[in-house]
Design an enzyme around this catalytic site. Structure first.
Site, PDB file in Angstrom:
ATOM      1  N   LYS A  13       0.847  -1.215   0.000  1.00  0.00           N
ATOM      2  CA  LYS A  13       0.000   0.000   0.000  1.00  0.00           C
ATOM      3  C   LYS A  13       0.877   1.258   0.000  1.00  0.00           C
ATOM      4  CE  LYS A  13      -2.053  -1.178   3.871  1.00  0.00           C
ATOM      5  NZ  LYS A  13      -1.302  -2.420   4.148  1.00  0.00           N
ATOM      6  N   ARG A  88     -10.033   0.593   8.796  1.00  0.00           N
ATOM      7  CA  ARG A  88      -9.471  -0.720   9.078  1.00  0.00           C
ATOM      8  C   ARG A  88     -10.478  -1.631   9.770  1.00  0.00           C
ATOM      9  NH1 ARG A  88      -3.612   0.290   8.917  1.00  0.00           N
ATOM     10  NH2 ARG A  88      -2.627  -1.716   9.229  1.00  0.00           N
ATOM     11  N   ARG A 127      11.839  -5.555   5.035  1.00  0.00           N
ATOM     12  CA  ARG A 127      11.645  -4.115   4.789  1.00  0.00           C
ATOM     13  C   ARG A 127      12.633  -3.276   5.603  1.00  0.00           C
ATOM     14  NH1 ARG A 127       5.836  -1.602   5.497  1.00  0.00           N
ATOM     15  NH2 ARG A 127       5.918  -2.724   7.464  1.00  0.00           N
ATOM     16  N   ARG A 160      11.272  -1.620  11.181  1.00  0.00           N
ATOM     17  CA  ARG A 160      10.164  -1.268  12.080  1.00  0.00           C
ATOM     18  C   ARG A 160      10.027  -2.289  13.201  1.00  0.00           C
ATOM     19  NH1 ARG A 160       5.047   0.300   8.310  1.00  0.00           N
ATOM     20  NH2 ARG A 160       3.994  -1.021   9.824  1.00  0.00           N
ATOM     21  N   ARG A 171      -0.409  -9.169  13.202  1.00  0.00           N
ATOM     22  CA  ARG A 171      -1.026  -8.148  12.334  1.00  0.00           C
ATOM     23  C   ARG A 171      -1.857  -8.793  11.229  1.00  0.00           C
ATOM     24  NH1 ARG A 171       4.243  -5.356  10.592  1.00  0.00           N
ATOM     25  NH2 ARG A 171       2.942  -4.113   9.207  1.00  0.00           N
TER      26      ARG A 171
HETATM   27  P1  AP5 Z   1       4.836  -1.579   1.893  1.00  0.00           P
HETATM   28  O1  AP5 Z   1       4.526  -0.773   0.674  1.00  0.00           O
HETATM   29  O2  AP5 Z   1       5.476  -0.923   3.049  1.00  0.00           O
HETATM   30  O3  AP5 Z   1       3.538  -2.393   2.370  1.00  0.00           O
HETATM   31  P2  AP5 Z   1       2.271  -1.864   3.154  1.00  0.00           P
HETATM   32  O4  AP5 Z   1       1.087  -2.569   2.586  1.00  0.00           O
HETATM   33  O5  AP5 Z   1       2.228  -0.377   3.192  1.00  0.00           O
HETATM   34  O6  AP5 Z   1       2.603  -2.487   4.587  1.00  0.00           O
HETATM   35  P3  AP5 Z   1       2.521  -1.860   6.034  1.00  0.00           P
HETATM   36  O7  AP5 Z   1       3.245  -2.834   6.922  1.00  0.00           O
HETATM   37  O8  AP5 Z   1       3.005  -0.452   6.095  1.00  0.00           O
HETATM   38  O9  AP5 Z   1       1.002  -1.914   6.288  1.00  0.00           O
HETATM   39  P4  AP5 Z   1       0.259  -2.016   7.606  1.00  0.00           P
HETATM   40  O10 AP5 Z   1      -1.112  -1.822   7.141  1.00  0.00           O
HETATM   41  O11 AP5 Z   1       0.484  -3.215   8.441  1.00  0.00           O
HETATM   42  O12 AP5 Z   1       0.959  -0.887   8.485  1.00  0.00           O
HETATM   43  P5  AP5 Z   1       0.517   0.582   8.879  1.00  0.00           P
HETATM   44  O13 AP5 Z   1       1.737   1.396   8.890  1.00  0.00           O
HETATM   45  O14 AP5 Z   1      -0.658   1.047   8.105  1.00  0.00           O
HETATM   46  O15 AP5 Z   1       5.759  -2.813   1.402  1.00  0.00           O
HETATM   47  C1  AP5 Z   1       6.302  -3.738   2.329  1.00  0.00           C
HETATM   48  C2  AP5 Z   1       7.686  -4.216   1.827  1.00  0.00           C
HETATM   49  O16 AP5 Z   1       7.512  -4.930   0.601  1.00  0.00           O
HETATM   50  C3  AP5 Z   1       8.681  -3.065   1.525  1.00  0.00           C
HETATM   51  O17 AP5 Z   1       9.979  -3.490   1.855  1.00  0.00           O
HETATM   52  C4  AP5 Z   1       8.563  -2.886  -0.007  1.00  0.00           C
HETATM   53  O18 AP5 Z   1       9.779  -2.408  -0.552  1.00  0.00           O
HETATM   54  C5  AP5 Z   1       8.266  -4.325  -0.455  1.00  0.00           C
HETATM   55  N1  AP5 Z   1       7.426  -4.382  -1.634  1.00  0.00           N
HETATM   56  C6  AP5 Z   1       6.324  -3.607  -1.915  1.00  0.00           C
HETATM   57  N2  AP5 Z   1       5.785  -3.993  -3.098  1.00  0.00           N
HETATM   58  C7  AP5 Z   1       6.551  -5.040  -3.556  1.00  0.00           C
HETATM   59  C8  AP5 Z   1       6.488  -5.875  -4.724  1.00  0.00           C
HETATM   60  N3  AP5 Z   1       5.530  -5.721  -5.662  1.00  0.00           N
HETATM   61  N4  AP5 Z   1       7.427  -6.837  -4.856  1.00  0.00           N
HETATM   62  C9  AP5 Z   1       8.397  -7.013  -3.908  1.00  0.00           C
HETATM   63  N5  AP5 Z   1       8.510  -6.256  -2.787  1.00  0.00           N
HETATM   64  C10 AP5 Z   1       7.585  -5.287  -2.623  1.00  0.00           C
HETATM   65  O19 AP5 Z   1      -0.018   0.352  10.405  1.00  0.00           O
HETATM   66  C11 AP5 Z   1       0.868   0.040  11.443  1.00  0.00           C
HETATM   67  C12 AP5 Z   1       0.093  -0.055  12.746  1.00  0.00           C
HETATM   68  O20 AP5 Z   1      -0.537   1.208  13.037  1.00  0.00           O
HETATM   69  C13 AP5 Z   1      -1.058  -1.071  12.777  1.00  0.00           C
HETATM   70  O21 AP5 Z   1      -0.615  -2.386  13.072  1.00  0.00           O
HETATM   71  C14 AP5 Z   1      -1.944  -0.482  13.892  1.00  0.00           C
HETATM   72  O22 AP5 Z   1      -1.408  -0.770  15.162  1.00  0.00           O
HETATM   73  C15 AP5 Z   1      -1.814   1.023  13.652  1.00  0.00           C
HETATM   74  N6  AP5 Z   1      -2.858   1.548  12.753  1.00  0.00           N
HETATM   75  C16 AP5 Z   1      -2.679   2.075  11.503  1.00  0.00           C
HETATM   76  N7  AP5 Z   1      -3.843   2.450  10.977  1.00  0.00           N
HETATM   77  C17 AP5 Z   1      -4.803   2.167  11.901  1.00  0.00           C
HETATM   78  C18 AP5 Z   1      -6.209   2.305  11.921  1.00  0.00           C
HETATM   79  N8  AP5 Z   1      -6.892   2.828  10.886  1.00  0.00           N
HETATM   80  N9  AP5 Z   1      -6.872   1.899  13.030  1.00  0.00           N
HETATM   81  C19 AP5 Z   1      -6.221   1.386  14.094  1.00  0.00           C
HETATM   82  N10 AP5 Z   1      -4.876   1.209  14.138  1.00  0.00           N
HETATM   83  C20 AP5 Z   1      -4.174   1.602  13.048  1.00  0.00           C
END
Ligand code: AP5
Length: 216
Positions: A13, A88, A127, A160, A171
């Site tokens: 994402k 979410r 990552r 992270r 997660r």
């Molecule tokens: P990346 O693009 O970082 O993936 P992502 O989907 O953004 O993953 P996240 O871990 O950031 O998502 P998340 O939803 O768990 O975390 P968030 O920060 O929102 O890619 C990942 C890796 O893969 C990278 O190394 C990239 O280079 C590689 N990659 C990407 N595309 C690729 C491809 N095609 N091929 C190969 N490699 C590839 O949330 C974190 C925490 O915050 C949550 O756990 C929760 O505690 C809290 N939180 C956030 N939002 C809320 C909410 N709305 N409500 C409650 N709690 C929340």
């Protein structure tokens, strides 16, 4: 354009949001980035969120909803935005719908990125993120030229806290339980566009652009 990017942790994402932000000229709003920023600054919101994030659980709805409500009121969101990590769960989706109605606005698309669980774990465990500019790398799929240093600004790369394997699994379970039901919610509203998130980041980007251009 007002978009939501849905997908499990590691689906790409954040990676895709950076491309879409440039292409459409709408701000990328990542609840994860906003929360991590608040934790780093040790604001009251950050202190409330930290323990949940470290365990891989969702931060309570009231904390996140208030943060998003404030953010989408800002001027740069008038013409649209790209939400990454929000909503979410069903409560957050319903609140977002009410917020948009009050702004006389609506979502254009909800793009869901599908990736197999083993691939998600591979992506998250490798990552690395730049502490200075936020650029993202992967130790195998997109390694930095210089070990542990950002190609763009030379900043230090870090892993992270929630990218440890046990927290990644927690997660993914939270995603299946809380977030996956949003597929039905948005399908019923005719907004859901589901795309294959496997393959290179460029291949995934083309699939998303085809959805946004209306050619898929
Ligand atoms: P990346 O693009 O970082 O993936 P992502 O989907 O953004 O993953 P996240 O871990 O950031 O998502 P998340 O939803 O768990 O975390 P968030 O920060 O929102 O890619 C990942 C890796 O893969 C990278 O190394 C990239 O280079 C590689 N990659 C990407 N595309 C690729 C491809 N095609 N091929 C190969 N490699 C590839 O949330 C974190 C925490 O915050 C949550 O756990 C929760 O505690 C809290 N939180 C956030 N939002 C809320 C909410 N709305 N409500 C409650 N709690 C929340």
């Amino acid at each position: 354009m007002r978009l939501v990017l849905l997908g499990p942790p590691g689906a790409g994402k954040g990676t895709q949001a950076k491309f879409i932000e440039e292409r459409l000229g709408v701000p990328h709003i990542s609840t994860g980035d906003l929360l991590r920023g608040a934790v780093q600054r040790q604001t009251a919101l950050g202190q409330a969120a930290e323990q949940y994030m470290t365990r891989g659980e969702l931060v309570p709805n009231d904390v996140v909803v208030e943060m998003i409500a404030e953010r989408i009121k800002e001027r740069d969101c008038l013409e649209g935005f790209l939400l990454d990590g929000f909503p979410r769960n069903l409560t957050q989706a319903e609140v977002l719908e009410r917020m948009l109605v009050s702004h006389r606005a609506q979502l254009d698309h909800v793009v869901s990125i599908r990736v197999h669980p083993e691939e998600l774990i591979r992506r998250l465990s490798g990552r690395r993120t730049c502490r200075s500019c936020g650029a993202m790398y992967h130790v195998v799929f997109n390694p930095p030229k210089q070990n542990e240093r950002c190609d763009r600004c030379g900043g230090e790369l870090f892993q992270r806290d929630d990218d440890r394997e046990d927290t990644i699994r927690a997660r993914l379970a939270v995603y299946d339980r809380e977030t996956a039901p949003l597929h039905d919610y948005y399908q019923h509203r005719g907004l859901l566009r589901s795309i294959d998130g496997e393959g290179t980041a460029e291949a995934v980007r083309s699939r998303i652009l085809a959805v946004l251009d209306g050619t898929q």
